[in-house]
Structure formats: structure tokens, C-alpha cells
Design a protein around this motif. Structure first.
Motif, PDB file in Angstrom:
ATOM      1  N   GLY A  42       0.778  -1.218   0.060  1.00  0.00           N
ATOM      2  CA  GLY A  42       0.126   0.074   0.010  1.00  0.00           C
ATOM      3  C   GLY A  42       0.754   1.215  -0.143  1.00  0.00           C
ATOM      4  O   GLY A  42       0.257   2.440  -0.367  1.00  0.00           O
ATOM      5  N   ALA A  43       2.136   1.225   0.360  1.00  0.00           N
ATOM      6  CA  ALA A  43       3.016   2.336   0.314  1.00  0.00           C
ATOM      7  C   ALA A  43       3.491   2.653  -1.135  1.00  0.00           C
ATOM      8  O   ALA A  43       3.546   1.771  -2.101  1.00  0.00           O
ATOM      9  CB  ALA A  43       4.082   2.384   1.088  1.00  0.00           C
ATOM     10  N   ALA A  44       3.490   3.768  -1.384  1.00  0.00           N
ATOM     11  CA  ALA A  44       3.944   4.243  -2.806  1.00  0.00           C
ATOM     12  C   ALA A  44       5.404   3.854  -3.054  1.00  0.00           C
ATOM     13  O   ALA A  44       6.239   3.880  -2.283  1.00  0.00           O
ATOM     14  CB  ALA A  44       4.072   5.733  -2.739  1.00  0.00           C
ATOM     15  N   ARG A  45       5.725   3.618  -4.401  1.00  0.00           N
ATOM     16  CA  ARG A  45       7.253   3.074  -4.582  1.00  0.00           C
ATOM     17  C   ARG A  45       7.812   4.395  -4.985  1.00  0.00           C
ATOM     18  O   ARG A  45       7.120   5.494  -5.317  1.00  0.00           O
ATOM     19  CB  ARG A  45       7.086   2.064  -5.777  1.00  0.00           C
ATOM     20  N   LEU A  46       9.103   4.317  -5.253  1.00  0.00           N
ATOM     21  CA  LEU A  46      10.032   5.612  -5.613  1.00  0.00           C
ATOM     22  C   LEU A  46      10.780   5.164  -6.804  1.00  0.00           C
ATOM     23  O   LEU A  46      11.004   4.136  -7.247  1.00  0.00           O
ATOM     24  CB  LEU A  46      11.077   5.600  -4.769  1.00  0.00           C
ATOM     25  N   HIS A  47      10.397   5.912  -7.718  1.00  0.00           N
ATOM     26  CA  HIS A  47      10.894   5.819  -9.166  1.00  0.00           C
ATOM     27  C   HIS A  47      12.054   6.781  -9.680  1.00  0.00           C
ATOM     28  O   HIS A  47      11.676   8.217  -9.487  1.00  0.00           O
ATOM     29  CB  HIS A  47       9.634   6.223 -10.297  1.00  0.00           C
ATOM     30  N   LEU A  48      13.255   6.391  -9.696  1.00  0.00           N
ATOM     31  CA  LEU A  48      14.306   7.229  -9.985  1.00  0.00           C
ATOM     32  C   LEU A  48      14.657   7.383 -11.221  1.00  0.00           C
ATOM     33  O   LEU A  48      14.741   6.394 -11.975  1.00  0.00           O
ATOM     34  CB  LEU A  48      15.556   6.527  -9.243  1.00  0.00           C
ATOM     35  N   ASP A  49      14.671   8.756 -11.823  1.00  0.00           N
ATOM     36  CA  ASP A  49      14.478   8.943 -12.965  1.00  0.00           C
ATOM     37  C   ASP A  49      15.569  10.092 -13.279  1.00  0.00           C
ATOM     38  O   ASP A  49      15.348  11.051 -12.834  1.00  0.00           O
ATOM     39  CB  ASP A  49      13.345   9.588 -13.656  1.00  0.00           C
ATOM     40  N   GLU A  50      16.300   9.854 -14.370  1.00  0.00           N
ATOM     41  CA  GLU A  50      17.592  10.726 -14.585  1.00  0.00           C
ATOM     42  C   GLU A  50      17.003  11.793 -15.795  1.00  0.00           C
ATOM     43  O   GLU A  50      17.979  12.860 -16.127  1.00  0.00           O
ATOM     44  CB  GLU A  50      18.748  10.317 -15.091  1.00  0.00           C
ATOM     45  N   THR A  51      15.803  11.502 -16.417  1.00  0.00           N
ATOM     46  CA  THR A  51      15.594  12.513 -17.400  1.00  0.00           C
ATOM     47  C   THR A  51      14.164  13.148 -16.946  1.00  0.00           C
ATOM     48  O   THR A  51      13.861  14.122 -17.649  1.00  0.00           O
ATOM     49  CB  THR A  51      15.234  11.821 -18.645  1.00  0.00           C
ATOM     50  N   ASP A  52      13.127  12.639 -16.273  1.00  0.00           N
ATOM     51  CA  ASP A  52      12.065  13.149 -16.124  1.00  0.00           C
ATOM     52  C   ASP A  52      11.930  14.187 -14.932  1.00  0.00           C
ATOM     53  O   ASP A  52      12.754  14.089 -14.081  1.00  0.00           O
ATOM     54  CB  ASP A  52      11.144  11.996 -15.605  1.00  0.00           C
ATOM     55  N   ARG A  53      11.061  14.986 -14.738  1.00  0.00           N
ATOM     56  CA  ARG A  53      10.781  15.920 -13.555  1.00  0.00           C
ATOM     57  C   ARG A  53      10.243  15.257 -12.354  1.00  0.00           C
ATOM     58  O   ARG A  53       9.781  14.005 -12.403  1.00  0.00           O
ATOM     59  CB  ARG A  53       9.804  16.924 -13.947  1.00  0.00           C
ATOM     60  N   THR A  54      10.488  15.761 -11.277  1.00  0.00           N
ATOM     61  CA  THR A  54       9.923  15.055 -10.029  1.00  0.00           C
ATOM     62  C   THR A  54       8.270  15.413  -9.981  1.00  0.00           C
ATOM     63  O   THR A  54       7.995  16.574 -10.290  1.00  0.00           O
ATOM     64  CB  THR A  54      10.618  15.813  -8.774  1.00  0.00           C
ATOM     65  N   HIS A  55       7.779  14.280  -9.839  1.00  0.00           N
ATOM     66  CA  HIS A  55       6.144  14.444  -9.950  1.00  0.00           C
ATOM     67  C   HIS A  55       5.656  13.396  -9.121  1.00  0.00           C
ATOM     68  O   HIS A  55       6.044  12.374  -8.841  1.00  0.00           O
ATOM     69  CB  HIS A  55       5.779  14.553 -11.238  1.00  0.00           C
ATOM     70  N   LEU A  56       4.340  13.344  -8.911  1.00  0.00           N
ATOM     71  CA  LEU A  56       3.477  12.310  -8.292  1.00  0.00           C
ATOM     72  C   LEU A  56       2.683  11.215  -9.555  1.00  0.00           C
ATOM     73  O   LEU A  56       2.298  12.037 -10.482  1.00  0.00           O
ATOM     74  CB  LEU A  56       2.290  12.749  -7.270  1.00  0.00           C
ATOM     75  N   ASP A  57       3.002  10.000  -9.423  1.00  0.00           N
ATOM     76  CA  ASP A  57       1.962   9.196 -10.318  1.00  0.00           C
ATOM     77  C   ASP A  57       0.894   8.613  -9.495  1.00  0.00           C
ATOM     78  O   ASP A  57       0.966   8.222  -8.393  1.00  0.00           O
ATOM     79  CB  ASP A  57       2.991   8.026 -10.596  1.00  0.00           C
ATOM     80  N   LEU A  58      -0.502   9.219  -9.812  1.00  0.00           N
ATOM     81  CA  LEU A  58      -1.502   8.668  -9.183  1.00  0.00           C
ATOM     82  C   LEU A  58      -2.009   7.468  -9.940  1.00  0.00           C
ATOM     83  O   LEU A  58      -2.286   7.655 -11.174  1.00  0.00           O
ATOM     84  CB  LEU A  58      -2.588   9.812  -9.124  1.00  0.00           C
ATOM     85  N   TRP A  59      -2.319   6.646  -8.941  1.00  0.00           N
ATOM     86  CA  TRP A  59      -2.737   5.210  -9.728  1.00  0.00           C
ATOM     87  C   TRP A  59      -4.333   4.988  -9.542  1.00  0.00           C
ATOM     88  O   TRP A  59      -4.794   5.376  -8.692  1.00  0.00           O
ATOM     89  CB  TRP A  59      -2.101   3.872  -8.921  1.00  0.00           C
ATOM     90  N   VAL A  60      -5.082   4.476 -10.562  1.00  0.00           N
ATOM     91  CA  VAL A  60      -6.266   3.946 -10.696  1.00  0.00           C
ATOM     92  C   VAL A  60      -6.447   2.628 -11.157  1.00  0.00           C
ATOM     93  O   VAL A  60      -5.247   2.367 -11.775  1.00  0.00           O
ATOM     94  CB  VAL A  60      -7.122   4.971 -11.462  1.00  0.00           C
ATOM     95  N   ASP A  61      -7.319   1.938 -10.938  1.00  0.00           N
ATOM     96  CA  ASP A  61      -7.623   0.594 -11.428  1.00  0.00           C
ATOM     97  C   ASP A  61      -7.808   0.400 -12.742  1.00  0.00           C
ATOM     98  O   ASP A  61      -7.571  -0.643 -13.432  1.00  0.00           O
ATOM     99  CB  ASP A  61      -8.467  -0.129 -10.616  1.00  0.00           C
ATOM    100  N   ASP A  62      -8.651   1.029 -13.713  1.00  0.00           N
ATOM    101  CA  ASP A  62      -8.849   0.934 -14.991  1.00  0.00           C
ATOM    102  C   ASP A  62      -9.072   2.181 -15.559  1.00  0.00           C
ATOM    103  O   ASP A  62      -9.124   3.434 -15.073  1.00  0.00           O
ATOM    104  CB  ASP A  62     -10.213  -0.134 -15.154  1.00  0.00           C
ATOM    105  N   ALA A  63      -9.431   2.246 -16.960  1.00  0.00           N
ATOM    106  CA  ALA A  63      -9.438   3.363 -17.996  1.00  0.00           C
ATOM    107  C   ALA A  63     -10.815   4.254 -17.534  1.00  0.00           C
ATOM    108  O   ALA A  63     -10.843   5.283 -17.541  1.00  0.00           O
ATOM    109  CB  ALA A  63      -9.591   2.885 -19.109  1.00  0.00           C
TER     110      ALA A  63
END
Length: 109
Positions: A42-63
Motif C-alpha cells: 500500500g505504500a508508494a514506490r519510488l521511481h528514480l529517473d535521470e530525465t523526467d521531472r519530479t512528480h507524483l504518479d496517481l494510480w487508478v484501477d482501470d480506464a
């Protein structure tokens, strides 16, 4: 229900950042070395990216939920951002009222 799925950090050295953040948070490397995952569900993962901006990814289950959440967030004051989406994009880029970018991601895609 929308939830924080990942925090994307812009880093200059992914390996150094992974070492620091895994020790600082007790996160473990995922199969994809760009991600660190928490020990507890249930805790958020951490995505380490050398090219993207710092931001949140909000997840939902379907389209369908993604469409509803984008509409709800826009009604709250977010705005859709012009973006060069790939053909198979599972995300929608929005900006909060202060211009901070975030993504709403369909985890079912």
C-alpha cells in the motif's frame, strides 16, 4: 479511488540515489532497477529517473476510473497539459493549480 502509486524523483545518478533512498527508507530494489519498492503493502514506490521531472504518479484501477478521476481533478482546479503521448499511453498528464505536474495512471492497462 485515486492513490499515490509512485513518487518520481529526478536524480543525477540513479545508482547513488538508489543506494541512498533504499537505506533511508528501507525500500528494496525492484526487478526494474529504476524503482525502489516499500516493504509494506500500500505504500508508494519510488521511481528514480535521470530525465523526467519530479512528480507524483496517481494510480487508478482501470480506464473508466481514470476518466472519472481526471474529470474530478480538473473540476477541483487541475488542468490537462499538452503532452506528446505514445500510442499505448496508460497515463494522463495534469497540472495542479500551481503548475506542478502529475500523472493519473491506469494500472489495468
Amino acid at each position: 479511488m485515486v492513490r499515490i502509486g509512485a513518487v518520481v524523483l529526478n536524480v543525477s545518478d540513479r545508482h547513488r540515489a538508489a543506494s541512498f533512498w533504499s537505506q533511508a527508507l528501507g525500500y528494496a530494489p525492484a526487478a526494474n532497477p529504476d524503482f525502489l519498492v516499500p516493504a509494506e503493502d500500500g505504500a508508494a514506490r519510488l521511481h528514480l529517473d535521470e530525465t523526467d521531472r519530479t512528480h507524483l504518479d496517481l494510480w487508478v484501477d482501470d480506464a473508466e476510473e481514470q476518466d472519472a478521476e481526471v474529470e474530478r481533478l480538473v473540476a477541483l482546479g487541475a488542468r490537462q497539459v499538452e503532452w506528446d503521448y505514445p500510442d499505448d499511453a496508460d497515463f494522463v498528464v495534469l497540472a495542479d493549480p500551481d503548475g506542478n505536474l502529475f500523472c493519473v495512471i491506469d494500472k489495468g492497462a
